[in-house]
Design a protein around this motif. Structure first.
Motif, PDB file in Angstrom:
ATOM      1  N   VAL A 114       0.845  -1.189   0.000  1.00  8.66           N
ATOM      2  CA  VAL A 114       0.000   0.000   0.000  1.00  8.66           C
ATOM      3  C   VAL A 114       0.882   1.241   0.000  1.00  8.66           C
ATOM      4  CG1 VAL A 114      -1.870   1.252   1.139  1.00  8.66           C
ATOM      5  CG2 VAL A 114      -1.734  -1.249   1.344  1.00  8.66           C
ATOM      6  N   ALA A 115       0.638   2.129  -0.945  1.00  8.43           N
ATOM      7  CA  ALA A 115       1.383   3.378  -1.034  1.00  8.43           C
ATOM      8  C   ALA A 115       0.416   4.515  -1.345  1.00  8.43           C
ATOM      9  CB  ALA A 115       2.468   3.290  -2.107  1.00  8.43           C
ATOM     10  N   ASP A 116       0.286   5.446  -0.414  1.00 14.17           N
ATOM     11  CA  ASP A 116      -0.611   6.595  -0.586  1.00 14.17           C
ATOM     12  C   ASP A 116      -2.036   6.167  -0.931  1.00 14.17           C
ATOM     13  OD1 ASP A 116       1.472   8.387  -0.083  1.00 14.17           O
ATOM     14  OD2 ASP A 116       2.078   8.408  -2.179  1.00 14.17           O
ATOM     15  N   GLY A 117      -2.493   5.088  -0.298  1.00 14.31           N
ATOM     16  CA  GLY A 117      -3.855   4.620  -0.500  1.00 14.31           C
ATOM     17  C   GLY A 117      -4.045   3.696  -1.683  1.00 14.31           C
ATOM     18  N   THR A 118      -3.008   3.498  -2.501  1.00 11.29           N
ATOM     19  CA  THR A 118      -3.088   2.578  -3.636  1.00 11.29           C
ATOM     20  C   THR A 118      -2.639   1.192  -3.198  1.00 11.29           C
ATOM     21  OG1 THR A 118      -2.713   4.313  -5.286  1.00 11.29           O
ATOM     22  CG2 THR A 118      -2.237   2.043  -5.945  1.00 11.29           C
ATOM     23  N   VAL A 119      -3.522   0.208  -3.352  1.00 13.25           N
ATOM     24  CA  VAL A 119      -3.257  -1.160  -2.933  1.00 13.25           C
ATOM     25  C   VAL A 119      -2.835  -1.988  -4.145  1.00 13.25           C
ATOM     26  CG1 VAL A 119      -4.253  -3.263  -1.941  1.00 13.25           C
ATOM     27  CG2 VAL A 119      -4.916  -1.019  -1.042  1.00 13.25           C
ATOM     28  N   VAL A 132      -8.929   3.400   0.772  1.00 12.63           N
ATOM     29  CA  VAL A 132      -8.333   2.897  -0.471  1.00 12.63           C
ATOM     30  C   VAL A 132      -8.709   3.817  -1.623  1.00 12.63           C
ATOM     31  CG1 VAL A 132      -8.344   1.040  -2.168  1.00 12.63           C
ATOM     32  CG2 VAL A 132      -8.221   0.507   0.267  1.00 12.63           C
ATOM     33  N   VAL A 133      -7.691   4.252  -2.362  1.00 12.40           N
ATOM     34  CA  VAL A 133      -7.898   5.134  -3.508  1.00 12.40           C
ATOM     35  C   VAL A 133      -8.012   4.330  -4.797  1.00 12.40           C
ATOM     36  CG1 VAL A 133      -6.885   7.001  -4.873  1.00 12.40           C
ATOM     37  CG2 VAL A 133      -6.677   7.023  -2.371  1.00 12.40           C
ATOM     38  N   GLU A 134      -7.187   3.287  -4.910  1.00 11.54           N
ATOM     39  CA  GLU A 134      -7.133   2.480  -6.131  1.00 11.54           C
ATOM     40  C   GLU A 134      -6.586   1.101  -5.787  1.00 11.54           C
ATOM     41  OE1 GLU A 134      -4.996   2.662 -10.578  1.00 11.54           O
ATOM     42  OE2 GLU A 134      -4.334   3.977  -8.947  1.00 11.54           O
ATOM     43  N   VAL A 135      -6.971   0.083  -6.588  1.00  9.46           N
ATOM     44  CA  VAL A 135      -6.431  -1.266  -6.422  1.00  9.46           C
ATOM     45  C   VAL A 135      -5.765  -1.691  -7.724  1.00  9.46           C
ATOM     46  CG1 VAL A 135      -6.942  -3.690  -5.979  1.00  9.46           C
ATOM     47  CG2 VAL A 135      -8.165  -1.917  -4.706  1.00  9.46           C
ATOM     48  N   VAL A 136      -4.487  -2.068  -7.639  1.00 11.99           N
ATOM     49  CA  VAL A 136      -3.746  -2.585  -8.790  1.00 11.99           C
ATOM     50  C   VAL A 136      -3.766  -4.105  -8.705  1.00 11.99           C
ATOM     51  CG1 VAL A 136      -1.529  -2.659  -9.967  1.00 11.99           C
ATOM     52  CG2 VAL A 136      -2.281  -0.541  -8.842  1.00 11.99           C
TER      53      VAL A 136
END
Length: 228
Positions: free
Chosen positions: A154-159, A184-188
């Motif tokens: 997790v980095a700056d809300g991106t999982v 959570v901002v985004e999921v990769v």
């Protein structure tokens, strides 16, 4: 998973006024507490309206003779309930074009106020807390995935999810559940799978990253079986 509610984020000690509060006093309170609006309460501590900066400005522009909260307040007050999710509160603010919502109990009495700035706090949630919830609540407890099967960064809300699940059908479910985690901002999605259990897929066993998908088969670039 337990999502944050209005009760978790609201300000319990709200700045309020009564129907007879002067406009000058309201302006002073807005400035002193750096807020954009105040609930107007009746004798039973129930919100009957809200006075905002916009209400004060409209009164000034129109040169109305109004001098009290009751004369310029927006009524009835748009309120929230403590058990509401933050999504419900945000949708209500957007629909009704307001920045703050008085929060009321079962009797309709004021117990707090929630503002847009309170909702923004979710996006300031620490990456470590998000990572722990994804690992423990989403993957382990909800989906029954072994902690060693998937790496969660997790980095700056991106999982970012990397690893291999047993079934193809679990991949979109895992992504969707992670997207619903607060903060959570985004999921990769970098997940692979061992078995295609979808209606259109092959139901034979596939090795991790397609290693046993068939003689001479090469894994797809995204870690999923070739041809998917």
């Amino acid at each position: 998973m337990r999502h944050r509610s209005v009760a978790d984020l609201m300000t319990p000690q709200a700045v309020v006024v009564q129907r007879g509060t002067s406009l000058k006093e309201i302006a002073r309170l807005l400035d002193e507490y750096d807020i954009t609006a105040v609930p107007v309460l009746d004798e039973d501590e129930r919100p009957v309206g809200v006075v905002s900066e916009a209400d004060l400005l409209r009164r000034q522009i129109a040169k109305l003779g109004a001098t009290t909260a009751e004369a310029i307040m927006t009524s009835p007050a748009v309120v929230a309930r403590p058990e509401w999710s933050v999504v419900e509160a945000a949708k209500t603010m957007e629909k009704r074009k307001v920045k703050r919502l008085p929060v009321v109990d079962d009797a309709g009495r004021l117990i707090g106020v929630i503002s847009r700035s309170d909702l923004v706090q979710l996006f300031l949630r620490r990456d470590r807390a998000i990572q722990e919830e994804v690992l423990e609540e989403v993957l382990t407890r909800t989906l029954g995935v072994s902690p060693s099967a998937v790496t969660v960064e997790v980095a700056d809300g991106t999982v970012t999810l990397t690893g291999t699940l047993d079934h193809k059908s679990l991949v979109p479910i895992a992504v969707r559940l992670c997207e619903s985690v607060d903060g959570v901002v985004e999921v990769v999605d970098r997940l692979g799978y061992r078995r295609d259990d979808t209606a259109h897929g092959e139901h034979g066993e596939h090795g991790e990253h397609g290693a046993e998908a068939g003689a001479g088969a090469e894994p797809a670039g995204d870690g999923r079986p070739e041809g998917e």
